[in-house]
Design an enzyme around this catalytic site. Structure first.
Site, PDB file in Angstrom:
ATOM      1  N   HIS A 141       0.825  -1.134   0.056  1.00 32.66           N
ATOM      2  CA  HIS A 141      -0.239   0.008   0.079  1.00 32.66           C
ATOM      3  C   HIS A 141       0.932   1.345   0.119  1.00 32.66           C
ATOM      4  O   HIS A 141       1.667   1.466   0.784  1.00 32.66           O
ATOM      5  CB  HIS A 141      -0.817  -0.034   1.225  1.00 32.66           C
ATOM      6  CG  HIS A 141      -1.868   1.051   1.485  1.00 32.66           C
ATOM      7  ND1 HIS A 141      -2.983   1.268   0.456  1.00 32.66           N
ATOM      8  CD2 HIS A 141      -1.976   2.299   2.208  1.00 32.66           C
ATOM      9  CE1 HIS A 141      -3.436   2.590   0.762  1.00 32.66           C
ATOM     10  NE2 HIS A 141      -2.788   3.127   1.792  1.00 32.66           N
ATOM     11  N   LYS A 162      -1.399  10.503   1.402  1.00 35.60           N
ATOM     12  CA  LYS A 162      -0.156  10.186   0.698  1.00 35.60           C
ATOM     13  C   LYS A 162      -0.803  10.601  -0.975  1.00 35.60           C
ATOM     14  O   LYS A 162      -0.099  10.996  -1.673  1.00 35.60           O
ATOM     15  CB  LYS A 162      -0.110   8.519   0.524  1.00 35.60           C
ATOM     16  CG  LYS A 162       0.482   8.195   1.908  1.00 35.60           C
ATOM     17  CD  LYS A 162       0.644   6.599   1.765  1.00 35.60           C
ATOM     18  CE  LYS A 162      -0.627   5.769   1.735  1.00 35.60           C
ATOM     19  NZ  LYS A 162      -1.616   6.143   2.952  1.00 35.60           N
ATOM     20  N   ASP A 180      -1.962   4.063  -4.542  1.00 36.57           N
ATOM     21  CA  ASP A 180      -2.825   3.096  -3.465  1.00 36.57           C
ATOM     22  C   ASP A 180      -2.155   1.806  -3.514  1.00 36.57           C
ATOM     23  O   ASP A 180      -1.713   1.523  -2.581  1.00 36.57           O
ATOM     24  CB  ASP A 180      -4.316   3.108  -3.870  1.00 36.57           C
ATOM     25  CG  ASP A 180      -4.916   2.321  -2.849  1.00 36.57           C
ATOM     26  OD1 ASP A 180      -4.669   2.821  -1.501  1.00 36.57           O
ATOM     27  OD2 ASP A 180      -5.793   1.287  -3.014  1.00 36.57           O
ATOM     28  N   ARG A 246      16.673  13.936  13.396  1.00 36.35           N
ATOM     29  CA  ARG A 246      17.019  15.393  13.042  1.00 36.35           C
ATOM     30  C   ARG A 246      18.215  15.589  12.166  1.00 36.35           C
ATOM     31  O   ARG A 246      18.446  16.679  11.821  1.00 36.35           O
ATOM     32  CB  ARG A 246      16.881  15.998  14.510  1.00 36.35           C
ATOM     33  CG  ARG A 246      15.630  15.964  15.391  1.00 36.35           C
ATOM     34  CD  ARG A 246      15.676  17.064  16.686  1.00 36.35           C
ATOM     35  NE  ARG A 246      15.518  18.232  16.191  1.00 36.35           N
ATOM     36  CZ  ARG A 246      15.601  19.327  17.197  1.00 36.35           C
ATOM     37  NH1 ARG A 246      15.593  19.003  18.360  1.00 36.35           N
ATOM     38  NH2 ARG A 246      15.511  20.457  16.707  1.00 36.35           N
TER      39      ARG A 246
END
EC number: 2.7.11.-
Length: 312
Positions: A141, A162, A180, A246
């Site tokens: 997916h 998305k 998808d 980060r």
């Protein structure tokens, strides 16, 4: 792995000519991607004969049989090679086909295919096609796009945005491969390929809008049928207690088949422009592959600064 590729499909994709056996093409199946060029078999050594493979005859094989074998030997050898499991005989370079090979093929219901291509190129074309078609496949997916020439697989929970992000990236000039559902397969030891199911090709579903045809709306340059998956961008809901990388020095991967694909996790919250972030992440990934790592440069500069300050 696919159950097999019909010889008919091979003929169509590689543009082979059918010399004999039109009626056999649909029922004959190729189940392995390896192609055999008869060698020791022509000397009547069949202990390890790969009868399930396509048998490819080039100039060497045809010339040897003509110059070094008698008619009876050719008849005997070719008849042994024409096994019930042999998908086809293929002759390259438009070479003349020995009568004994034709008769053996007819006796044992083995199609004979021809091509004007050089043997090595024909071998490569057939092998590449069969490896793609016979490779083990899976479906995942997500969204698959080509961004700055790299295949980027965007994953994340349902409803995280998305498809909307994919639409934004398409409007920026990038290419959609799949929306998808992404079908994936391992092409070789280093390459993972992604594509859309045929029924979903070039289509994008946007909540509240419906299904749109990307090629019709944005042009042929906005879509592509398949691409190599270079990196995964995973969208994750922002959680103040979760740890996110980060500095960019934490290496993540996701395993598919026999491959580990690099993965970047991006926290999602209101106000963040995901299109900009994914573009930047893709460019940074490309820069790292080219040898420039901004994190390492930062670490080096920081260490030099600490060293200078400690000496004062």
């Amino acid at each position: 792995m696919a159950d097999g590729v019909s010889v008919s499909e091979l003929v169509e994709k590689i543009r082979l000519d059918v010399f004999y056996g039109d009626e056999l093409l649909e029922q004959k199946k190729v189940t392995v991607s390896d192609i055999s060029r008869p060698g020791l078999e022509l000397t009547n050594y069949f202990k390890f004969y790969p009868h399930e493979r396509i048998q490819l005859f080039g100039e060497t094989e045809i010339s040897y049989a003509k110059d070094s074998m008698t008619k009876d030997e050719r008849t005997k050898i070719y008849d042994r090679m024409a096994d019930v499991d042999t998908p086809a005989f293929v002759v390259s370079r438009g070479l003349p086909i020995p009568e004994e090979l034709i008769q053996a093929a007819k006796n044992n219901q083995v199609p004979i295919l021809t091509s004007t291509l050089p043997t090595s190129r024909l071998l490569s074309n057939m092998t590449n096609f069969l490896e793609d078609r016979l490779a083990e496949r899976d479906s995942i997916h997500g969204e698959l796009l080509e961004i700055y020439g790299l295949g980027v697989l965007i994953t994340g929970d349902s409803g995280i945005g998305k498809s909307e992000t994919a639409l934004d990236l398409i409007k920026r000039g990038h290419r959609l491969i799949a929306d998808d559902r992404v079908d994936i397969y391992q092409q070789d030891e280093q390459t993972l390929i992604g594509e859309a199911p045929r029924i979903l090709r070039h289509l994008l579903e946007i909540r509240g809008v419906g299904i749109i045809d990307v090629m019709n709306l944005f042009g042929a340059s906005a879509v592509k049928n398949h691409t190599e998956i270079s990196v995964i961008v995973h969208l994750q809901n922002w959680d103040k207690d979760a740890h996110f990388d980060r500095l960019g020095n934490g290496e993540q991967t996701r395993h598919f088949f026999e491959l580990d694909i690099p993965k970047i996790t991006i926290p999602v919250r209101v106000g963040r422009n995901l299109g900009d972030i994914i573009e930047a992440a893709t460019m940074n990934f490309r820069a790292k592959n080219m040898g420039y790592d901004a994190t390492k440069v930062f670490d080096r500069n920081l260490n030099e600064l600490i060293k200078d300050n400690s000496q004062k």
